[in-house]
Design a protein around this motif. Structure first.
Motif, PDB file in Angstrom:
ATOM      1  N   LYS A 150      84.779 151.136  36.671  1.00 48.44           N
ATOM      2  CA  LYS A 150      84.113 151.947  37.493  1.00 48.44           C
ATOM      3  C   LYS A 150      84.327 152.032  38.866  1.00 48.44           C
ATOM      4  O   LYS A 150      84.318 153.161  39.523  1.00 48.44           O
ATOM      5  CB  LYS A 150      82.504 151.774  36.991  1.00 48.44           C
ATOM      6  N   ASP A 151      84.859 150.984  39.289  1.00 48.26           N
ATOM      7  CA  ASP A 151      85.377 150.836  40.893  1.00 48.26           C
ATOM      8  C   ASP A 151      86.449 151.688  41.207  1.00 48.26           C
ATOM      9  O   ASP A 151      86.688 152.138  42.344  1.00 48.26           O
ATOM     10  CB  ASP A 151      85.557 149.309  41.205  1.00 48.26           C
ATOM     11  N   TYR A 152      87.205 152.062  40.109  1.00 52.09           N
ATOM     12  CA  TYR A 152      88.237 152.776  40.439  1.00 52.09           C
ATOM     13  C   TYR A 152      88.065 154.292  40.144  1.00 52.09           C
ATOM     14  O   TYR A 152      87.697 154.860  39.151  1.00 52.09           O
ATOM     15  CB  TYR A 152      89.542 152.417  39.694  1.00 52.09           C
ATOM     16  N   VAL A 208      97.152 157.405  38.300  1.00 54.61           N
ATOM     17  CA  VAL A 208      98.129 156.750  37.728  1.00 54.61           C
ATOM     18  C   VAL A 208      97.640 155.592  37.379  1.00 54.61           C
ATOM     19  O   VAL A 208      98.361 154.824  36.378  1.00 54.61           O
ATOM     20  CB  VAL A 208      99.417 156.591  38.986  1.00 54.61           C
ATOM     21  N   LEU A 209      96.991 155.058  37.941  1.00 55.22           N
ATOM     22  CA  LEU A 209      96.508 153.583  37.490  1.00 55.22           C
ATOM     23  C   LEU A 209      95.719 153.807  36.278  1.00 55.22           C
ATOM     24  O   LEU A 209      95.921 152.890  35.325  1.00 55.22           O
ATOM     25  CB  LEU A 209      95.618 153.164  38.627  1.00 55.22           C
ATOM     26  N   TRP A 210      94.797 154.750  35.964  1.00 53.40           N
ATOM     27  CA  TRP A 210      94.233 155.043  34.869  1.00 53.40           C
ATOM     28  C   TRP A 210      95.124 155.348  33.778  1.00 53.40           C
ATOM     29  O   TRP A 210      94.843 154.697  32.597  1.00 53.40           O
ATOM     30  CB  TRP A 210      93.154 155.897  35.066  1.00 53.40           C
ATOM     31  N   GLU A 211      96.218 156.035  33.948  1.00 51.34           N
ATOM     32  CA  GLU A 211      97.228 156.063  32.951  1.00 51.34           C
ATOM     33  C   GLU A 211      97.937 154.855  32.665  1.00 51.34           C
ATOM     34  O   GLU A 211      98.238 154.654  31.275  1.00 51.34           O
ATOM     35  CB  GLU A 211      98.348 157.186  33.448  1.00 51.34           C
ATOM     36  N   TYR A 235      96.450 152.033  32.720  1.00 44.74           N
ATOM     37  CA  TYR A 235      95.375 151.360  31.869  1.00 44.74           C
ATOM     38  C   TYR A 235      95.691 151.833  30.562  1.00 44.74           C
ATOM     39  O   TYR A 235      95.520 150.909  29.564  1.00 44.74           O
ATOM     40  CB  TYR A 235      94.068 151.447  32.341  1.00 44.74           C
ATOM     41  N   LEU A 236      95.742 152.861  30.198  1.00 44.94           N
ATOM     42  CA  LEU A 236      95.683 153.542  28.917  1.00 44.94           C
ATOM     43  C   LEU A 236      96.948 153.027  28.121  1.00 44.94           C
ATOM     44  O   LEU A 236      96.783 152.794  27.052  1.00 44.94           O
ATOM     45  CB  LEU A 236      95.496 154.940  28.948  1.00 44.94           C
ATOM     46  N   VAL A 237      98.211 153.096  28.779  1.00 43.44           N
ATOM     47  CA  VAL A 237      99.213 152.844  28.121  1.00 43.44           C
ATOM     48  C   VAL A 237      99.291 151.351  27.709  1.00 43.44           C
ATOM     49  O   VAL A 237      99.697 150.924  26.555  1.00 43.44           O
ATOM     50  CB  VAL A 237     100.524 153.208  28.984  1.00 43.44           C
ATOM     51  N   TYR A 238      99.097 150.390  28.912  1.00 42.19           N
ATOM     52  CA  TYR A 238      99.090 149.009  28.408  1.00 42.19           C
ATOM     53  C   TYR A 238      98.002 148.524  27.802  1.00 42.19           C
ATOM     54  O   TYR A 238      97.957 147.533  27.201  1.00 42.19           O
ATOM     55  CB  TYR A 238      99.207 148.179  29.835  1.00 42.19           C
ATOM     56  N   GLY A 239      96.677 149.221  27.680  1.00 44.12           N
ATOM     57  CA  GLY A 239      95.673 148.985  26.980  1.00 44.12           C
ATOM     58  C   GLY A 239      96.063 148.789  25.408  1.00 44.12           C
ATOM     59  O   GLY A 239      95.268 148.030  24.795  1.00 44.12           O
ATOM     60  N   ILE A 240      96.749 149.796  25.109  1.00 42.61           N
ATOM     61  CA  ILE A 240      97.264 149.831  23.695  1.00 42.61           C
ATOM     62  C   ILE A 240      97.767 148.710  23.251  1.00 42.61           C
ATOM     63  O   ILE A 240      97.340 147.937  22.308  1.00 42.61           O
ATOM     64  CB  ILE A 240      97.997 151.308  23.455  1.00 42.61           C
ATOM     65  N   ALA A 241      98.729 148.235  23.939  1.00 43.21           N
ATOM     66  CA  ALA A 241      99.633 146.923  23.658  1.00 43.21           C
ATOM     67  C   ALA A 241      98.618 145.678  23.743  1.00 43.21           C
ATOM     68  O   ALA A 241      98.725 144.640  22.942  1.00 43.21           O
ATOM     69  CB  ALA A 241     100.912 146.807  24.631  1.00 43.21           C
ATOM     70  N   LEU A 242      97.593 145.894  24.743  1.00 43.53           N
ATOM     71  CA  LEU A 242      96.869 144.570  25.006  1.00 43.53           C
ATOM     72  C   LEU A 242      95.429 144.536  23.940  1.00 43.53           C
ATOM     73  O   LEU A 242      94.858 143.789  23.765  1.00 43.53           O
ATOM     74  CB  LEU A 242      96.264 144.497  26.530  1.00 43.53           C
ATOM     75  N   GLY A 243      95.546 145.881  23.214  1.00 44.69           N
ATOM     76  CA  GLY A 243      94.374 145.740  21.881  1.00 44.69           C
ATOM     77  C   GLY A 243      93.090 146.108  22.607  1.00 44.69           C
ATOM     78  O   GLY A 243      91.968 145.758  22.159  1.00 44.69           O
ATOM     79  N   VAL A 244      92.970 146.945  23.872  1.00 43.78           N
ATOM     80  CA  VAL A 244      91.751 147.301  24.653  1.00 43.78           C
ATOM     81  C   VAL A 244      91.819 148.516  24.853  1.00 43.78           C
ATOM     82  O   VAL A 244      91.071 149.016  25.834  1.00 43.78           O
ATOM     83  CB  VAL A 244      91.437 146.344  25.962  1.00 43.78           C
ATOM     84  N   SER A 263      96.608 165.284  34.665  1.00 44.88           N
ATOM     85  CA  SER A 263      97.515 164.105  34.360  1.00 44.88           C
ATOM     86  C   SER A 263      98.919 164.060  34.608  1.00 44.88           C
ATOM     87  O   SER A 263      99.474 165.350  34.906  1.00 44.88           O
ATOM     88  CB  SER A 263      97.283 163.688  33.079  1.00 44.88           C
ATOM     89  N   SER A 264      99.652 163.089  34.854  1.00 48.16           N
ATOM     90  CA  SER A 264     101.092 163.061  35.404  1.00 48.16           C
ATOM     91  C   SER A 264     101.904 163.346  34.045  1.00 48.16           C
ATOM     92  O   SER A 264     103.217 163.929  34.396  1.00 48.16           O
ATOM     93  CB  SER A 264     101.370 161.780  36.110  1.00 48.16           C
ATOM     94  N   PHE A 265     101.471 162.944  32.905  1.00 46.64           N
ATOM     95  CA  PHE A 265     102.398 163.026  31.678  1.00 46.64           C
ATOM     96  C   PHE A 265     101.609 163.801  30.596  1.00 46.64           C
ATOM     97  O   PHE A 265     102.482 164.397  29.492  1.00 46.64           O
ATOM     98  CB  PHE A 265     102.514 161.595  31.077  1.00 46.64           C
ATOM     99  N   PHE A 266     100.411 164.244  30.862  1.00 41.63           N
ATOM    100  CA  PHE A 266      99.832 165.106  29.912  1.00 41.63           C
ATOM    101  C   PHE A 266      99.723 166.610  30.396  1.00 41.63           C
ATOM    102  O   PHE A 266      99.234 166.596  31.554  1.00 41.63           O
ATOM    103  CB  PHE A 266      98.459 164.541  29.398  1.00 41.63           C
ATOM    104  N   ASN A 267     100.152 167.408  29.833  1.00 38.83           N
ATOM    105  CA  ASN A 267      99.958 168.878  29.992  1.00 38.83           C
ATOM    106  C   ASN A 267      98.284 169.429  30.031  1.00 38.83           C
ATOM    107  O   ASN A 267      98.069 170.181  29.030  1.00 38.83           O
ATOM    108  CB  ASN A 267     100.904 169.825  29.320  1.00 38.83           C
ATOM    109  N   GLY A 268      97.725 168.868  30.930  1.00 36.45           N
ATOM    110  CA  GLY A 268      96.058 169.086  30.902  1.00 36.45           C
ATOM    111  C   GLY A 268      95.463 168.141  32.021  1.00 36.45           C
ATOM    112  O   GLY A 268      96.229 167.440  32.533  1.00 36.45           O
ATOM    113  N   GLU A 269      94.218 168.117  31.770  1.00 37.96           N
ATOM    114  CA  GLU A 269      93.559 167.239  32.549  1.00 37.96           C
ATOM    115  C   GLU A 269      93.109 165.808  32.116  1.00 37.96           C
ATOM    116  O   GLU A 269      93.122 165.708  30.821  1.00 37.96           O
ATOM    117  CB  GLU A 269      92.073 168.053  32.962  1.00 37.96           C
TER     118      GLU A 269
END
Length: 610
Positions: A502-504, A510-513, A515-524, A543-549
């Motif tokens: 929540k601190d971020y 970009v950091l949240w994106e 988190y999402l990508v690497y979170g999949i590989a890390l199982g979280v 979003s920088s890679f998703f055509n939307g918010e």
């Protein structure tokens, strides 16, 4: 009802049957021409209904003639089955005692040297399951022996109940015994050749044979004498090794662990990493954890697809599509990926392979989660083959980064496992095959083979068990590999703790994106999506890679679609088992068969009734 009970009683009486051999007498008559005639008398008490009998006679190069079977003094129909080496005959009996005689003659059963003839007859086989309290056998020679120095009688084995004697005229030798079940009896009579005529029906061997036969018997006697001590020593050694092998295996494993398996001390002590520590492909995270194979699994593939979108090689958008299926109605959200940049040469090979695979399974424009899920089922073999090759490529690239230490410890312990496998196989071979080799010095090999193979299997259980229970104990990471592993674990700890994320604020999109990508590989990934629901719930951040918010990614629809895609890929990447059934079965009654022992003799076998 009464008829039914009678019928059931008759069926029960027919089905429950057994036989008991009360007495047996085998007369072996040697003709002047070397023909050996066998007359086997048996008194058998039958319980139940019987219709046939059989007698197995392993010939081993001999010939058989003049087969006759008599039951109660009357001849019955009989036949010789050359393929199975068996005499089949009629044996009508129902809850009664029967006297029977099996008569046959053997050619090439007698061995004649220049000085003596050797009759080595197995007068009772080891395939009979019944004890025979009253057993006797008589050998009748063609004439009286005059040169007693060339006459020798040997009976194997040395049963306590065996008694034997020679006829005063020295043309007969007879014996009596009480024979346990599954015990053979050999009656060996060596006598001067001058009592014979032209031995056309015997096997002739040039040279003198008496001394050779005596030496052979001495060798067997020595083996018998030493056998008792050898068995005790083998047993004590086996008990010692049974207790010592686990300790030896554990100590050697501990030695290899200290030498090769201890991870380096990097000095890294942080519990959390707030940012993604390295920018390389998420496919390398799992190889750093899985020291046994250095390979990723299916979530790494999903993470790589999202990473390619994050780096601009794909563009993702959400579309409403009709639900499929007879019972489905309405629409749902599916996620499409469009190919954008084509400068893929700078990408690692495993990421290039993913883009090629996605183009093949999708269209020139792109693909969707749903399309790939469906094809993962319909073309499962293609998906599985690709994934196996892809994992090997990731492993190759991960090992090229020098994150892993030498596999010397693993290879050294695998040699121990190989040693135990070889010991087990050699023991089984010696136990099942060498008993058929008639060489005196090999008398104890079947027992030794059984113990040898058993100890090998015992060691294999311990060694293989340690490797399975501690798969990551012997392989180790280098200092650099250990540091990467620790930092990825620290990121996992951070992402798993929702309160820290929540601190971020949303500004750190970009950091949240990441988190999402690497979170999949890390199982979280679930924890990351839960955090995104809170952070982006009421924020309109692109979003920088998703055509939307970003908030559109923090929805149950995306979480469900991502989970289904990951599950579908995992199913497609798993090998399919083929159906079918098979097996084998065998049936048979009480049967015979020959085996060698105590020098080896013709005859033996066994028989049965049914």
């Amino acid at each position: 009802m009464r008829k039914l009970l009678i019928l059931m009683l008759l069926l029960a009486l027919t089905a429950a049957k057994s036989f008991d051999i009360e007495s047996a007498d085998v007369t072996v008559t040697v003709s002047p021409d070397g023909l050996v005639t066998m007359d086997e008398y048996m008194s058998v008490d039958f319980s139940g209904s019987f219709t046939y009998g059989y007698r197995d006679i392993p010939l081993g190069g001999m010939g058989i003639t003049d087969i006759q079977v008599f039951v109660g003094g009357e001849a019955v129909d009989s036949s010789w089955d050359g393929y199975d080496g068996r005499i089949d005959f009629d044996m009508p009996a129902f809850n009664e005692k029967k006297e029977m005689l099996i008569h046959y003659s053997l050619t090439d059963a007698l061995v004649c040297y220049d000085d003596v003839c050797d009759l080595n007859a197995r007068v009772w086989g080891d395939q009979w399951d019944d004890d025979v309290e009253d057993f006797s056998s008589t050998v009748i020679l063609p004439g009286a022996v005059t040169n007693v120095s060339l006459m020798h009688v040997i009976i194997h084995p040395d049963l306590a109940s065996i008694k034997w004697d020679k006829d005063p005229s020295l043309d007969k030798v007879y014996m009596t015994a009480s024979v346990p079940s599954n015990q053979w009896v050999e009656f060996r009579v060596v006598y001067p050749r001058d009592v014979m005529g032209e031995v056309a029906q015997a096997r002739v061997v040039a040279g003198n044979g008496f001394e050779k036969i005596m030496n052979e018997e001495k060798a067997w006697e020595t083996v018998g004498m030493l056998g008792g001590y050898a068995i005790i020593l083998i047993f004590l050694l086996a008990v010692f090794l049974f207790l010592a092998i686990p300790l030896i295996v554990i100590l050697y494993f501990a030695h290899l662990y200290r030498k090769y398996g201890v991870e380096p001390d990097t000095g890294y002590l942080r519990e959390y990493e707030q940012e993604v520590p390295f920018g390389y492909s998420p496919a390398f995270i799992q190889p750093l954890e899985n020291l046994r194979t250095h390979k990723p699994d299916s979530p790494a593939f999903t993470a790589c697809v999202m990473w390619l979108a994050l780096k601009g090689y794909l563009k993702m958008e959400a579309k409403e599509v009709k639900k499929k299926g007879w019972l489905s109605s309405g629409t749902k959200t599916d996620y499409y990926f469009h190919f954008t940049r084509k400068d893929t040469l700078k990408l690692p090979k495993h990421l290039q392979d993913i883009l090629v695979f996605l183009r093949e399974k999708g269209t020139d424009k792109g693909f969707s989660f749903d399309d790939l899920e469906e094809k993962a089922v319909s073309k499962a073999l293609e998906f599985y083959d690709f994934f196996e090759d892809w994992k090997k490529q990731v492993k190759k690239e991960a090992e090229a980064n020098k994150w892993f230490a030498s596999n010397a410890g693993k290879k050294a312990f695998d040699k121990v496992i190989g040693l135990f496998v070889g010991t087990t196989v050699l023991g089984m071979i010696s136990m099942f095959f060498l008993p058929f080799i008639v060489i005196p010095v090999l008398g104890l090999i079947p027992l030794g083979g059984m113990i040898f193979g058993g100890l090998g299997l015992w060691g294999l259980i311990w060694a293989a068990g340690l490797r399975l229970l501690l798969p990551n104990a012997l392989p180790a990471r280098t200092n650099e590999g250990m540091l990467h592993h620790q930092r990825w674990n620290a990121l996992r700890n951070y992402l798993h703790d929702f309160s820290n994320m929540k601190d971020y604020p949303p500004a750190h999109v970009v950091l949240w994106e990441d988190y999402l990508v690497y979170g999949i590989a890390l199982g979280v990934s679930i924890e990351v999506l839960d955090a995104m629901k809170v952070v982006f719930a009421h924020k309109r951040v692109k979003s920088s890679f998703f055509n939307g918010e970003m908030r559109m990614l923090a929805t149950p629809a995306f979480a469900t679609s991502l989970g289904a895609f990951n599950s579908g890929m995992g199913s497609g990447f798993t090998p399919r088992s083929s159906g079918g059934s098979g097996g084998w079965s065998s049936s048979g009654g009480f049967s015979g068969g020959g085996s060698f022992g105590g020098g080896g003799g013709f005859g033996g076998g066994g028989g049965g009734f049914g």
